[in-house]
Design a protein around this motif. Sequence first.
Motif, PDB file in Angstrom:
ATOM      1  N   ALA A 240       2.978  -3.685  -1.953  1.00  0.00           N
ATOM      2  CA  ALA A 240       2.916  -5.120  -2.252  1.00  0.00           C
ATOM      3  C   ALA A 240       4.110  -5.863  -1.657  1.00  0.00           C
ATOM      4  O   ALA A 240       3.962  -6.964  -1.108  1.00  0.00           O
ATOM      5  N   ILE A 241       5.297  -5.265  -1.754  1.00  0.00           N
ATOM      6  CA  ILE A 241       6.491  -5.891  -1.171  1.00  0.00           C
ATOM      7  C   ILE A 241       6.347  -6.000   0.344  1.00  0.00           C
ATOM      8  O   ILE A 241       6.628  -7.050   0.931  1.00  0.00           O
ATOM      9  N   GLY A 242       5.905  -4.920   0.971  1.00  0.00           N
ATOM     10  CA  GLY A 242       5.690  -4.952   2.417  1.00  0.00           C
ATOM     11  C   GLY A 242       4.658  -5.983   2.821  1.00  0.00           C
ATOM     12  O   GLY A 242       4.846  -6.723   3.791  1.00  0.00           O
ATOM     13  N   GLY A 243       3.572  -6.062   2.065  1.00  0.00           N
ATOM     14  CA  GLY A 243       2.532  -7.054   2.361  1.00  0.00           C
ATOM     15  C   GLY A 243       3.032  -8.475   2.190  1.00  0.00           C
ATOM     16  O   GLY A 243       2.693  -9.371   2.973  1.00  0.00           O
ATOM     17  N   ALA A 244       3.862  -8.694   1.170  1.00  0.00           N
ATOM     18  CA  ALA A 244       4.410 -10.034   0.950  1.00  0.00           C
ATOM     19  C   ALA A 244       5.329 -10.448   2.098  1.00  0.00           C
ATOM     20  O   ALA A 244       5.312 -11.603   2.539  1.00  0.00           O
TER      21      ALA A 244
ATOM     22  N   ALA B 102      12.636  -6.823  13.434  1.00  0.00           N
ATOM     23  CA  ALA B 102      13.001  -5.596  12.727  1.00  0.00           C
ATOM     24  C   ALA B 102      12.506  -5.631  11.286  1.00  0.00           C
ATOM     25  O   ALA B 102      12.007  -4.631  10.762  1.00  0.00           O
ATOM     26  N   ILE B 103      12.630  -6.767  10.627  1.00  0.00           N
ATOM     27  CA  ILE B 103      12.182  -6.890   9.235  1.00  0.00           C
ATOM     28  C   ILE B 103      10.665  -6.777   9.150  1.00  0.00           C
ATOM     29  O   ILE B 103      10.128  -6.119   8.266  1.00  0.00           O
ATOM     30  N   VAL B 104       9.974  -7.390  10.087  1.00  0.00           N
ATOM     31  CA  VAL B 104       8.506  -7.308  10.103  1.00  0.00           C
ATOM     32  C   VAL B 104       8.054  -5.875  10.366  1.00  0.00           C
ATOM     33  O   VAL B 104       7.100  -5.389   9.743  1.00  0.00           O
ATOM     34  N   THR B 105       8.747  -5.165  11.238  1.00  0.00           N
ATOM     35  CA  THR B 105       8.418  -3.771  11.519  1.00  0.00           C
ATOM     36  C   THR B 105       8.631  -2.901  10.288  1.00  0.00           C
ATOM     37  O   THR B 105       7.771  -2.081   9.932  1.00  0.00           O
ATOM     38  N   VAL B 106       9.752  -3.081   9.616  1.00  0.00           N
ATOM     39  CA  VAL B 106      10.032  -2.313   8.400  1.00  0.00           C
ATOM     40  C   VAL B 106       8.991  -2.640   7.323  1.00  0.00           C
ATOM     41  O   VAL B 106       8.526  -1.742   6.603  1.00  0.00           O
ATOM     42  N   ALA B 107       8.605  -3.893   7.215  1.00  0.00           N
ATOM     43  CA  ALA B 107       7.593  -4.287   6.230  1.00  0.00           C
ATOM     44  C   ALA B 107       6.258  -3.594   6.513  1.00  0.00           C
ATOM     45  O   ALA B 107       5.551  -3.183   5.586  1.00  0.00           O
ATOM     46  N   GLY B 108       5.918  -3.451   7.772  1.00  0.00           N
ATOM     47  CA  GLY B 108       4.698  -2.727   8.138  1.00  0.00           C
ATOM     48  C   GLY B 108       4.762  -1.271   7.712  1.00  0.00           C
ATOM     49  O   GLY B 108       3.796  -0.725   7.163  1.00  0.00           O
ATOM     50  N   TYR B 109       5.908  -0.640   7.932  1.00  0.00           N
ATOM     51  CA  TYR B 109       6.092   0.746   7.508  1.00  0.00           C
ATOM     52  C   TYR B 109       6.046   0.877   5.995  1.00  0.00           C
ATOM     53  O   TYR B 109       5.485   1.833   5.458  1.00  0.00           O
ATOM     54  N   LEU B 110       6.655  -0.073   5.288  1.00  0.00           N
ATOM     55  CA  LEU B 110       6.616  -0.053   3.821  1.00  0.00           C
ATOM     56  C   LEU B 110       5.182  -0.150   3.310  1.00  0.00           C
ATOM     57  O   LEU B 110       4.802   0.554   2.376  1.00  0.00           O
ATOM     58  N   THR B 111       4.410  -1.018   3.922  1.00  0.00           N
ATOM     59  CA  THR B 111       3.023  -1.194   3.502  1.00  0.00           C
ATOM     60  C   THR B 111       2.226   0.096   3.690  1.00  0.00           C
ATOM     61  O   THR B 111       1.506   0.529   2.790  1.00  0.00           O
TER      62      THR B 111
ATOM     63  N   ALA C   4       3.443   3.238   4.033  1.00  0.00           N
ATOM     64  CA  ALA C   4       3.984   4.307   3.185  1.00  0.00           C
ATOM     65  C   ALA C   4       3.561   4.123   1.731  1.00  0.00           C
ATOM     66  O   ALA C   4       3.188   5.090   1.054  1.00  0.00           O
ATOM     67  N   GLY C   5       3.602   2.899   1.234  1.00  0.00           N
ATOM     68  CA  GLY C   5       3.191   2.638  -0.139  1.00  0.00           C
ATOM     69  C   GLY C   5       1.717   2.919  -0.358  1.00  0.00           C
ATOM     70  O   GLY C   5       1.319   3.485  -1.383  1.00  0.00           O
ATOM     71  N   THR C   6       0.902   2.546   0.610  1.00  0.00           N
ATOM     72  CA  THR C   6      -0.540   2.787   0.503  1.00  0.00           C
ATOM     73  C   THR C   6      -0.846   4.282   0.513  1.00  0.00           C
ATOM     74  O   THR C   6      -1.654   4.765  -0.297  1.00  0.00           O
ATOM     75  N   VAL C   7      -0.203   5.021   1.388  1.00  0.00           N
ATOM     76  CA  VAL C   7      -0.426   6.473   1.471  1.00  0.00           C
ATOM     77  C   VAL C   7       0.054   7.162   0.192  1.00  0.00           C
ATOM     78  O   VAL C   7      -0.649   8.015  -0.368  1.00  0.00           O
ATOM     79  N   ALA C   8       1.232   6.783  -0.295  1.00  0.00           N
ATOM     80  CA  ALA C   8       1.751   7.389  -1.528  1.00  0.00           C
ATOM     81  C   ALA C   8       0.812   7.131  -2.697  1.00  0.00           C
ATOM     82  O   ALA C   8       0.554   8.014  -3.515  1.00  0.00           O
ATOM     83  N   SER C   9       0.277   5.927  -2.780  1.00  0.00           N
ATOM     84  CA  SER C   9      -0.647   5.590  -3.870  1.00  0.00           C
ATOM     85  C   SER C   9      -1.938   6.395  -3.775  1.00  0.00           C
ATOM     86  O   SER C   9      -2.424   6.919  -4.776  1.00  0.00           O
ATOM     87  N   ALA C  10      -2.482   6.492  -2.572  1.00  0.00           N
ATOM     88  CA  ALA C  10      -3.748   7.218  -2.391  1.00  0.00           C
ATOM     89  C   ALA C  10      -3.584   8.707  -2.677  1.00  0.00           C
ATOM     90  O   ALA C  10      -4.412   9.309  -3.373  1.00  0.00           O
TER      91      ALA C  10
END
Length: 74
Positions: free
Chosen positions: A27-31, A42-51, A53-59
């Motif tokens: 959610a933070i990455g998506g926001a 760089a921030i947009v790239t990190v946000a993409g990775y966060l999104t 990683a968070g989705t994979v961890a949840s699944a």
Amino acid sequence: MTIKQRIKQPTPKFFKKVRNIGISIAAIGGAILTAPVSLPAAIVTVAGYLTVAGTVASAVSQAVTEPANHNKEE
């Protein structure tokens, strides 16, 4: 056991926490990705990775189940 059956099984307490943290990270990455302001690349790239990683961890956390019989393999 099919994926559908596996997801319907109870999830262990630890993996519920991991799932919730993963959802929060995604959610933070998506926001950040959908922010209406211009952000550095760089921030947009990190946000993409966060999104991702968070989705994979949840699944993955949702697919973990309690063992049916703890003594079955022993």
